[in-house]
Design a protein around this motif. Sequence first.
Motif, short mmCIF file in Angstrom:
data_model
loop_
_atom_site.label_atom_id
_atom_site.label_comp_id
_atom_site.label_asym_id
_atom_site.label_seq_id
_atom_site.Cartn_x
_atom_site.Cartn_y
_atom_site.Cartn_z
N ASN A 94 0.81 -1.21 0.00
CA ASN A 94 0.00 0.00 0.00
C ASN A 94 0.85 1.27 0.00
OD1 ASN A 94 -2.45 1.67 0.43
ND2 ASN A 94 -1.61 1.95 2.49
N TYR B 199 2.88 8.06 0.14
CA TYR B 199 1.63 7.94 -0.60
C TYR B 199 1.01 6.56 -0.36
CZ TYR B 199 3.56 11.95 -3.06
OH TYR B 199 4.10 13.18 -3.35
N THR B 200 -0.30 6.50 -0.48
CA THR B 200 -0.99 5.21 -0.54
C THR B 200 -1.16 4.83 -2.00
OG1 THR B 200 -3.09 4.05 -0.12
CG2 THR B 200 -3.19 6.45 -0.33
N ASN B 201 -1.01 3.56 -2.29
CA ASN B 201 -1.19 3.07 -3.65
C ASN B 201 -2.66 2.80 -3.99
OD1 ASN B 201 1.48 3.07 -4.71
ND2 ASN B 201 1.97 1.28 -3.47
N GLU B 202 -3.53 3.00 -3.02
CA GLU B 202 -4.96 2.81 -3.28
C GLU B 202 -5.45 3.94 -4.19
OE1 GLU B 202 -8.55 1.47 -0.51
OE2 GLU B 202 -7.99 3.56 -0.17
N THR B 203 -6.09 3.59 -5.30
CA THR B 203 -6.55 4.59 -6.25
C THR B 203 -8.03 4.92 -6.08
OG1 THR B 203 -6.95 2.85 -7.88
CG2 THR B 203 -4.81 3.97 -7.97
N THR B 204 -8.80 3.99 -5.54
CA THR B 204 -10.24 4.18 -5.35
C THR B 204 -10.61 3.81 -3.93
OG1 THR B 204 -10.65 3.59 -7.67
CG2 THR B 204 -12.54 3.56 -6.18
N ASN C 97 -7.68 4.13 4.85
CA ASN C 97 -7.92 5.36 4.11
C ASN C 97 -9.39 5.75 4.23
OD1 ASN C 97 -5.25 5.54 3.09
ND2 ASN C 97 -5.73 4.05 1.50
#
Length: 582
Positions: free
Chosen positions: A88, A399-404, A439
């Motif tokens: 993440n 950063y978080t790699n979560e896009t949605t 998140n």
Amino acid sequence: MVDKRPVLVLAGLLAAALASPLVATAASAAPDSDWLPATPANWNLLVDKTSTPPVTVTHGVTEHAETYDTVGGRQPADVLEVNLADPNVRLGVVEAGNTITDPADETVGSMAARTGAVAGVNGDYFEINASGRPLGGVISNGQVLKSPRANYNAQLGVRPDGSMVMGPETFTGTLADGTANQPLNSINVVNDEAAGGITEITPAMGAATGLTPGALVAGHQVSGGLVVDSVQGGVTALPALTGDQEDLFGAGAGGAWLTATVHRGDTIGVTGRISPDDNLTQLVSGATMLVRDGQVYTDPTGTPPSGVNPETAVGLSQDGRHAIIVTLDGRSGESTALGVTPAQVAGYLVAHGAYTGELFDGGGSTEMVSRLPGAAADTVRNIPSDGKERPVANGIFIYTNETTPGPATAVTVNQGKPVTTVTGAGVPVPVYATDSLANPAADRPSVQVIPSSLGSWANGTLSVRRAGTGVIVARAGRAVSVQPLRVVDRLAARSVTARTGALGVGRTARLTATGTEVSGDNLPTVSMPVADPAAHRWSSAGPRIATVDPDSGVVTAHHAGAVDISLSSGGLTGSTPIVVSS
């Protein structure tokens, strides 16, 4: 009987400290003082240490605050613990305005906001109040914005697998015009041309003025290299480039080679590499290496500051997959934030398990931002010694790699604590939902006060109508949270207090007040916002260090020092010290 031995021992230690300064390492703590916390290397004797519980910023990243009380004074720290092995999490380097030459620079908070970071700190030294250019190298998202400093240890890099590395990184390059070859010394390092070298100028450089007169080869990129559009001599200013434009700039021997060898229409082969890590996705330079092989290290290539200052530092595990990122405040006095030396930061990082460690820019540049749980944006976590955010050249961001956003897996009311307040109050009661990566969730929470006659909740504020007990229920998707609500009919406070961080001269801050409800039925003492801010009367005493508006509580700092600000409200009184920093 009460054991007075620790008190007597502490009194003796403090008396000895006043007679002669004490510096101790963790291993040198007195054997009969086991009740004392371990003292990091190069620190004054540590007599107390407190930490706040870790808060999850995003999955793989936590934040907490630490306070060290030493015989020399108090030292607060804000800490990010980063697990770079978590899929993440990723780390990035951001340049102010995405441009090397940027006299205005950019605050850490602004860089975090525009790039969507969940946390970050300031980075390299820079030409403050001048070009704004960082002194060292910058690689951002795989693009070399400025090549790293040669023969310099304090370089922090990120490999393609997300792990981090510290140590020397050196750029080497070659220019080839037909059969003629010449070393390319750097990318976007205009100081190299003054020493007789040649630097490659890219659109990331921005406009630059006041340079040593040199030769400028202006061109544009093609698949085979750089096609020359013009060759000029005696150039002291560089225009900002766009698109596929690219220049070569040199003076001395490098400038002579350019003017003698290169002609309009030539195609110049341009090659370059960074070693030992030529595939770094991110890189930023710092002030000095602090830790090597798990030990305090004196860096012969470093440029550490003198004295005690606020500082920013990063420590890494041996495998480069875990990082501690810390800001240590200063310049606010012995009772608030003393500041640290580079050697003390080194001791701090070693005490926290760092295998390698690096110091970055400090002083008024030291800043940490992070996104609190449930928040949409980052906020400043430490207290910058300027009394505000300072624009800087670059920063290190998480950063978080979560896009949605995902569906809610948890909903939190009032940070997981019961709510106690007073009739008629309008008090902040945060409610937020998070997904499986901690998140902000896709589901928006709904909130209900039961019984509804107690009050109502809207947009983060609980409006209270009558005394009594009940619950606050929040739902988001399938997640549910319940917190007890207790409303008293009056504020039976012993005191009223207000706090703010250190202020810079000429700066302002608005104070807020809290009261303490002391129940008569053996329930816990609870602090809460005082119900009617319109009833507050503020005043300042002593020298004209800071003044306060009697109605609004807005403090204006005038001169360096400390002054007490007093408050009266509903027959209650209290005060708080305000520290003004130069």
